[in-house]
Design an enzyme around this catalytic site. Structure first.
Site, PDB file in Angstrom:
ATOM      1  N   SER A 240       0.079   2.985   6.475  1.00  0.00           N
ATOM      2  CA  SER A 240       0.859   2.020   7.521  1.00  0.00           C
ATOM      3  C   SER A 240       2.083   2.471   8.989  1.00  0.00           C
ATOM      4  O   SER A 240       1.966   3.436   8.893  1.00  0.00           O
ATOM      5  CB  SER A 240       0.851   0.958   6.801  1.00  0.00           C
ATOM      6  OG  SER A 240       0.758  -0.356   7.555  1.00  0.00           O
ATOM      7  N   ASP A 332     -10.539  -1.165   8.769  1.00  0.00           N
ATOM      8  CA  ASP A 332      -9.212  -1.527   8.942  1.00  0.00           C
ATOM      9  C   ASP A 332      -8.850  -2.443   9.384  1.00  0.00           C
ATOM     10  O   ASP A 332      -9.050  -2.071  10.744  1.00  0.00           O
ATOM     11  CB  ASP A 332      -7.866  -0.173   8.867  1.00  0.00           C
ATOM     12  CG  ASP A 332      -6.720  -0.136   8.677  1.00  0.00           C
ATOM     13  OD1 ASP A 332      -6.543  -1.641   9.068  1.00  0.00           O
ATOM     14  OD2 ASP A 332      -6.075   0.988   8.502  1.00  0.00           O
ATOM     15  N   HIS A 367      -7.461  -1.166   5.136  1.00  0.00           N
ATOM     16  CA  HIS A 367      -6.463  -0.582   5.434  1.00  0.00           C
ATOM     17  C   HIS A 367      -5.416  -0.041   4.119  1.00  0.00           C
ATOM     18  O   HIS A 367      -4.459   0.854   4.278  1.00  0.00           O
ATOM     19  CB  HIS A 367      -4.896  -1.723   5.620  1.00  0.00           C
ATOM     20  CG  HIS A 367      -3.788  -1.258   6.296  1.00  0.00           C
ATOM     21  ND1 HIS A 367      -3.738  -0.458   7.359  1.00  0.00           N
ATOM     22  CD2 HIS A 367      -2.814  -1.582   5.658  1.00  0.00           C
ATOM     23  CE1 HIS A 367      -2.656  -0.515   7.681  1.00  0.00           C
ATOM     24  NE2 HIS A 367      -1.888  -1.169   6.316  1.00  0.00           N
TER      25      HIS A 367
END
Length: 435
Positions: A240, A332, A367
């Site tokens: 991330s 995502d 994600h």
């Protein structure tokens, strides 16, 4: 069933292993054609109970092999050898937004596997057998060393043995805190891994100021100079927002000479001359692009879309000189990781260094691409370091596809690290410890 219920045998092997290690669940000595429920139950460190269960029918010998036999219902269906782990979910009535994460890696994740008579979905009565299973992030002999020198907030995990070992600098995302479990697992596979808290370290809590690039370079030097680390064989892994910093340091740092980098669910989009604080300000300017689904879950992926053409707003990956593995989920909902990977590919093709880029792209995957068998979380309660209150963040993905992606990506990540850190004759990885 009553005559044979006391004789039903349950075997889970290995009963003690690493979290990324498969186990085998075998039920024997039940009547042929009997309906059984196999349940996994875990109480997390936060005091919440998580469960998974599956419905099976015994074969002619009164046996169920969960690695080969299909589940007919429950929290997963079909042949799913590790479904009892990746489909774990909070028990009914739990608070919303929970996400299962191991905080104390020096203790195991304990899971009770039980067999029940009939096909049950709640209550779970008439238990026939049970067994406690331990799942560890730290293999025997792995050492955990808190690092506070030079204003760092970090933890070093060293594999068993004298070393020296190749190193990995491990960065998590926008939620901050010191997250150790992935670094502990990397050490269990032969890497000296430094988990770094860079958004909420002690120095930031004391001064109110975010760290600068020198903080990451200091962490790199601490890892590099450790006597049990191969100084010329260091990689960086980010998830991330950790990807943002990984790419930035890989391209622009004059100190960090990385052998390779792994970027999971992230982007190269950022003001390249900006500090950490200025990067968050840039994201905040795009806050009007935030969307909410029908369940009021936050979708942030549009904050970086469309991918800018202004070179000042994205890391110049055409200058990368080390191999990079990009791991992206095509569903995502938090970052435009798939679009970013494709833009990076185009940039690197123009620069002539696209041979350094490997993209693993997974359909129906969200994600939070974590180590194998981590329970799937489509959405959870989340607060970034610049938010005042938690929101329900939508991560995306579909349970089965996401689970498959986690298993495949972790296997290929370890292979990528071994190839690039072990390929040099000076980078000799010691074998990982078994349980």
């Amino acid at each position: 069933m009553d005559r044979r219920r006391c004789c039903v045998r349950l075997s889970v092997q290995p009963s003690r292993g690493l979290v990324d290690e498969k186990f085998w669940v075998l039920v024997q000595n039940a009547p042929p054609g009997a309906q059984l429920t196999i349940q996994a139950l875990h109480r997390c460190e936060g005091g919440h109970n998580w469960e998974a269960f599956a419905h099976y029918v015994t074969d002619a010998s009164g046996t169920v092999n969960a690695s080969e036999d299909p589940s007919l219902g429950g929290t997963y269906c079909g042949v799913e050898p590790m479904g009892l782990l990746w489909s774990l979910r909070p028990v009914p009535g739990s608070k919303p937004g929970l996400r299962l994460r191991k905080m104390n890696v020096q203790t195991p994740m304990e899971v009770t596997i039980s067999v029940y008579q009939g096909h049950q979905t709640q209550g779970f009565v008439d238990q026939l057998a049970s067994q406690l299973v331990e799942r560890w992030y730290m293999a025997p002999g792995v050492r955990r060393i808190p690092i506070t020198e030079q204003s760092l907030s970090a933890t070093l995990f060293l594999p068993s043995g004298p070393g020296p070992f190749p190193g990995v600098l491990d960065l998590w995302g926008g939620g901050g805190q010191l997250v150790e479990y992935r670094a502990a697992l990397l050490a269990s596979h032969g890497f000296a891994a430094l988990a770094l808290n860079y958004l909420t370290p002690k120095i930031t809590m004391e001064t109110g100021k975010m760290v600068d690039n020198q903080y990451f370079e200091t962490a790199y030097r601490v890892l590099q100079q450790h006597p049990q680390v191969l100084s010329s064989c260091i990689a960086m892994l980010g998830l991330s927002f950790g990807t943002s910093m990984t790419l930035k340091m890989a391209v622009y740092s004059q100190v960090m000479k990385l052998r390779c980098a792994v970027c999971v669910s992230g982007s190269h989009v950022q003001p390249v001359d900006g500090s950490l604080e200025e990067i968050f300000v840039y994201f905040a300017k795009n806050a009007p692009k935030t969307r909410f689904n029908e369940e009021n879950q936050v979708i942030w992926r549009d904050l970086l879309l469309p991918i800018p053409s202004d070179p000042a707003l994205k890391v110049d990956v055409g200058r990368l000189r080390c191999p990079v593995l990009m791991v992206v989920g095509e569903d995502d909902q938090n970052w435009p990781s798939s679009e970013s990977a494709q833009d990076m590919k185009a940039m690197m093709e123009r620069a002539g260094n696209s041979h350094l880029l490997t993209i693993l792209s997974y359909p129906n995957t969200g994600h939070l691409i974590e180590p194998p068998y981590t329970p799937y979380s489509q959405a959870s309660s989340f607060k970034t370091v610049n938010q005042h209150e938690k929101v329900m963040a939508l991560w995306g993905g579909e349970p089965v596809s996401h689970s498959r992606a986690q298993e495949d990506a972790w296997r290929k990540t370890l292979a990528f690290l071994r190839e690039n850190l072990h390929g040099n004759t000076n980078c000799d990885i010691a074998s990982s410890a078994g349980m």
